[in-house]
Design a protein around this motif. Structure first.
Motif, PDB file in Angstrom:
ATOM      1  N   VAL A  85      19.723  41.144  32.340  1.00  0.00           N
ATOM      2  CA  VAL A  85      18.412  41.127  32.946  1.00  0.00           C
ATOM      3  C   VAL A  85      18.172  42.116  33.986  1.00  0.00           C
ATOM      4  O   VAL A  85      19.017  42.377  34.671  1.00  0.00           O
ATOM      5  N   LEU A  86      16.959  42.728  33.774  1.00  0.00           N
ATOM      6  CA  LEU A  86      16.593  43.786  34.874  1.00  0.00           C
ATOM      7  C   LEU A  86      15.011  43.677  35.431  1.00  0.00           C
ATOM      8  O   LEU A  86      14.404  43.125  34.907  1.00  0.00           O
ATOM      9  N   VAL A  87      15.347  43.593  36.806  1.00  0.00           N
ATOM     10  CA  VAL A  87      14.064  43.457  37.321  1.00  0.00           C
ATOM     11  C   VAL A  87      13.768  44.484  38.268  1.00  0.00           C
ATOM     12  O   VAL A  87      14.722  45.136  39.067  1.00  0.00           O
ATOM     13  N   VAL A  88      12.712  45.229  38.444  1.00  0.00           N
ATOM     14  CA  VAL A  88      12.428  46.486  39.071  1.00  0.00           C
ATOM     15  C   VAL A  88      11.054  45.974  39.851  1.00  0.00           C
ATOM     16  O   VAL A  88      10.166  45.595  39.148  1.00  0.00           O
ATOM     17  N   ARG A 119      23.304  32.043  27.964  1.00  0.00           N
ATOM     18  CA  ARG A 119      22.384  32.133  29.050  1.00  0.00           C
ATOM     19  C   ARG A 119      21.374  33.030  29.402  1.00  0.00           C
ATOM     20  O   ARG A 119      20.806  33.112  30.370  1.00  0.00           O
ATOM     21  N   GLY A 120      21.292  34.048  28.390  1.00  0.00           N
ATOM     22  CA  GLY A 120      20.285  35.202  28.909  1.00  0.00           C
ATOM     23  C   GLY A 120      18.987  34.463  29.115  1.00  0.00           C
ATOM     24  O   GLY A 120      18.055  35.084  30.064  1.00  0.00           O
ATOM     25  N   ASN A 121      18.356  33.699  28.364  1.00  0.00           N
ATOM     26  CA  ASN A 121      16.918  33.391  28.478  1.00  0.00           C
ATOM     27  C   ASN A 121      16.877  32.559  29.772  1.00  0.00           C
ATOM     28  O   ASN A 121      15.897  32.768  30.534  1.00  0.00           O
ATOM     29  N   GLU A 122      17.795  31.846  30.179  1.00  0.00           N
ATOM     30  CA  GLU A 122      17.773  30.938  31.477  1.00  0.00           C
ATOM     31  C   GLU A 122      17.955  31.900  32.399  1.00  0.00           C
ATOM     32  O   GLU A 122      17.164  31.759  33.497  1.00  0.00           O
ATOM     33  N   LEU A 123      18.771  33.103  32.421  1.00  0.00           N
ATOM     34  CA  LEU A 123      18.829  34.124  33.588  1.00  0.00           C
ATOM     35  C   LEU A 123      17.418  34.776  33.581  1.00  0.00           C
ATOM     36  O   LEU A 123      16.976  34.729  34.852  1.00  0.00           O
ATOM     37  N   LEU A 124      16.778  34.993  32.686  1.00  0.00           N
ATOM     38  CA  LEU A 124      15.517  35.807  32.521  1.00  0.00           C
ATOM     39  C   LEU A 124      14.419  34.740  33.348  1.00  0.00           C
ATOM     40  O   LEU A 124      13.697  35.257  34.203  1.00  0.00           O
ATOM     41  N   GLU A 125      14.478  33.267  33.014  1.00  0.00           N
ATOM     42  CA  GLU A 125      13.582  32.541  33.741  1.00  0.00           C
ATOM     43  C   GLU A 125      13.833  32.414  35.144  1.00  0.00           C
ATOM     44  O   GLU A 125      13.101  32.137  35.671  1.00  0.00           O
ATOM     45  N   ARG A 182      23.942  40.331  34.370  1.00  0.00           N
ATOM     46  CA  ARG A 182      24.602  39.881  33.158  1.00  0.00           C
ATOM     47  C   ARG A 182      24.663  38.582  33.065  1.00  0.00           C
ATOM     48  O   ARG A 182      25.548  37.775  33.863  1.00  0.00           O
ATOM     49  N   ALA A 183      24.061  37.811  32.252  1.00  0.00           N
ATOM     50  CA  ALA A 183      24.369  36.255  32.099  1.00  0.00           C
ATOM     51  C   ALA A 183      25.425  35.848  31.436  1.00  0.00           C
ATOM     52  O   ALA A 183      25.949  36.751  30.531  1.00  0.00           O
ATOM     53  N   ALA A 184      25.850  34.696  31.791  1.00  0.00           N
ATOM     54  CA  ALA A 184      27.065  34.225  30.943  1.00  0.00           C
ATOM     55  C   ALA A 184      26.718  33.908  29.571  1.00  0.00           C
ATOM     56  O   ALA A 184      25.362  33.777  29.250  1.00  0.00           O
ATOM     57  N   ARG A 206      14.892  42.980  29.434  1.00  0.00           N
ATOM     58  CA  ARG A 206      16.185  42.409  29.001  1.00  0.00           C
ATOM     59  C   ARG A 206      16.953  43.529  27.972  1.00  0.00           C
ATOM     60  O   ARG A 206      15.970  44.264  27.676  1.00  0.00           O
ATOM     61  N   ALA A 207      18.082  43.218  27.909  1.00  0.00           N
ATOM     62  CA  ALA A 207      18.723  44.454  27.205  1.00  0.00           C
ATOM     63  C   ALA A 207      20.046  43.473  26.668  1.00  0.00           C
ATOM     64  O   ALA A 207      20.145  42.263  26.832  1.00  0.00           O
ATOM     65  N   PRO A 208      20.725  44.038  25.633  1.00  0.00           N
ATOM     66  CA  PRO A 208      21.628  43.444  24.833  1.00  0.00           C
ATOM     67  C   PRO A 208      22.971  43.079  26.009  1.00  0.00           C
ATOM     68  O   PRO A 208      22.937  43.695  27.116  1.00  0.00           O
TER      69      PRO A 208
END
Length: 90
Positions: free
Chosen positions: A46-49, A16-22, A11-13, A40-42
């Protein structure tokens, strides 16, 4: 041979969700998995499988994404390992 899925979720700060995804997208693993998916989720999660073929099942030594910088996330990363037991459809 088993199919193992490694799930990595953070879970991003705030803001900063887009930054965490990148950041997650840019991570290079020691070797390539059979498949890798980013989601990504609310709440800026960010989830990586990643999917792997492994004779040892969930006990296999497999490359995993590291922890991001502490200021990028709100809590430690959650990690799960699953072993496929059945598939159907496409």
């Amino acid at each position: 041979m088993s199919t193992v899925a490694l799930m990595w979720e953070a879970r991003a700060a705030e803001g900063r969700g887009n930054e965490l995804l990148e950041w997650a997208r840019s991570q290079v693993l020691e070797r390539e998995p059979v498949r890798r998916e980013l989601m990504r989720a609310p709440q800026e999660r960010v989830l990586v499988v990643t999917w792997w073929e492994a004779a040892e099942g969930v006990a296999a030594q497999l490359p995993e994404l590291p922890e991001p910088a502490p200021d990028l996330i709100t809590r430690p990363v959650h990690r799960w390992r699953f072993e496929s037991v059945e598939t159907s459809g496409t």
